[in-house]
Design an enzyme around this catalytic site. Structure first.
Site, PDB file in Angstrom:
ATOM      1  N   HIS A 282     -88.449 -23.635  19.257  1.00  0.00           N
ATOM      2  CA  HIS A 282     -87.742 -22.350  19.240  1.00  0.00           C
ATOM      3  C   HIS A 282     -88.733 -21.204  19.177  1.00  0.00           C
ATOM      4  CE1 HIS A 282     -88.097 -24.042  15.184  1.00  0.00           C
ATOM      5  NE2 HIS A 282     -88.308 -22.799  14.773  1.00  0.00           N
TER       6      HIS A 282
ATOM      7  N   HIS B  18     -89.307 -17.480  17.968  1.00  0.00           N
ATOM      8  CA  HIS B  18     -88.808 -16.444  17.058  1.00  0.00           C
ATOM      9  C   HIS B  18     -89.020 -15.075  17.694  1.00  0.00           C
ATOM     10  CE1 HIS B  18     -88.646 -18.853  13.205  1.00  0.00           C
ATOM     11  NE2 HIS B  18     -89.481 -19.620  13.888  1.00  0.00           N
TER      12      HIS B  18
HETATM   13  P1  AMP Z   1     -89.509 -22.798  11.965  1.00  0.00           P
HETATM   14  O1  AMP Z   1     -90.131 -22.681  10.598  1.00  0.00           O
HETATM   15  O2  AMP Z   1     -90.335 -22.098  13.033  1.00  0.00           O
HETATM   16  O3  AMP Z   1     -89.145 -24.218  12.325  1.00  0.00           O
HETATM   17  O4  AMP Z   1     -88.182 -21.942  11.867  1.00  0.00           O
HETATM   18  C1  AMP Z   1     -86.917 -22.478  11.656  1.00  0.00           C
HETATM   19  C2  AMP Z   1     -85.984 -21.317  11.519  1.00  0.00           C
HETATM   20  O5  AMP Z   1     -84.664 -21.776  11.750  1.00  0.00           O
HETATM   21  C3  AMP Z   1     -85.990 -20.653  10.134  1.00  0.00           C
HETATM   22  O6  AMP Z   1     -86.370 -19.286  10.278  1.00  0.00           O
HETATM   23  C4  AMP Z   1     -84.552 -20.820   9.645  1.00  0.00           C
HETATM   24  O7  AMP Z   1     -84.089 -19.710   8.938  1.00  0.00           O
HETATM   25  C5  AMP Z   1     -83.803 -21.030  10.944  1.00  0.00           C
HETATM   26  N1  AMP Z   1     -82.557 -21.801  10.839  1.00  0.00           N
HETATM   27  C6  AMP Z   1     -82.392 -23.024  10.274  1.00  0.00           C
HETATM   28  N2  AMP Z   1     -81.112 -23.437  10.398  1.00  0.00           N
HETATM   29  C7  AMP Z   1     -80.455 -22.454  11.072  1.00  0.00           C
HETATM   30  C8  AMP Z   1     -79.112 -22.267  11.502  1.00  0.00           C
HETATM   31  N3  AMP Z   1     -78.163 -23.195  11.272  1.00  0.00           N
HETATM   32  N4  AMP Z   1     -78.783 -21.130  12.161  1.00  0.00           N
HETATM   33  C9  AMP Z   1     -79.726 -20.197  12.391  1.00  0.00           C
HETATM   34  N5  AMP Z   1     -81.010 -20.301  12.010  1.00  0.00           N
HETATM   35  C10 AMP Z   1     -81.382 -21.410  11.351  1.00  0.00           C
END
Ligand code: AMP
Ligand code: ZN
Length: 144
Positions: free
Chosen positions: A99, A101
């Protein structure tokens, strides 16, 4: 992938605040935003690593991500945005569906991305570049 939380968002099994969707990518609000409007752009196909995402899809993620960054600036008066992707646990990846950001930023938003900066020893930098460039060229030539 049935156990993947982001695949469940794509399939509609769990809810998300959708910002944009097309046949290649989906963008939705991060539930734990660094700043309000923090958005995630994901490939619709499950890929753990950015490195296996087809070029057209990766390009679409970047294009859509930068447009969302611009929209956040125009609509909510942010000054700038970061595009960030953590590839691998050691890099901070928590959700193992790649993903991008999109983090809207203000001049004085109080958030610092604390990258440290090391210094190469005398003569080390060109040798490092040469080794890395050769590996990248070889891998790209193999289609990896
Ligand atoms: P990463 O640390 O780059 O893997 O980021 C994962 C991101 O996903 C974090 O910023 C979380 O807040 C976000 N996240 C996890 N679950 C969800 C969800 N169900 N809906 C939206 N964002 C999410
Ligand atoms: Zn997934």
């Amino acid at each position: 992938m049935s156990s993947c939380i982001f695949c469940k968002i794509i399939s509609g099994e769990i809810p998300a605040a959708k910002i944009y969707e097309d046949d290649l990518v989906l963008a939705f609000l991060d539930i734990g935003p660094i700043n309000f409007g923090h958005t995630l752009v994901i490939p619709k196909e499950h890929h753990e690593s950015s490195s296996t995402i087809p070029e057209a899809v990766a390009g679409r993620m970047f294009h859509v991500g930068s447009r969302i960054g611009i929209a956040l600036k125009r609509k909510f008066e942010y000054d700038a945005f970061n595009l960030h992707l953590a590839d691998g646990t050691a890099a901070g990846q928590v959700v193992m569906h790649a993903h991008l950001h999109v983090v809207p930023r203000g001049v004085e938003d109080g958030f610092r991305w604390n990258w440290r900066q090391l210094a190469y020893k005398e003569g080390e930098l060109p040798a490092f570049a040469e080794e890395l460039a050769a590996k990248v060229a070889a891998d790209l030539a193999k289609g990896e």
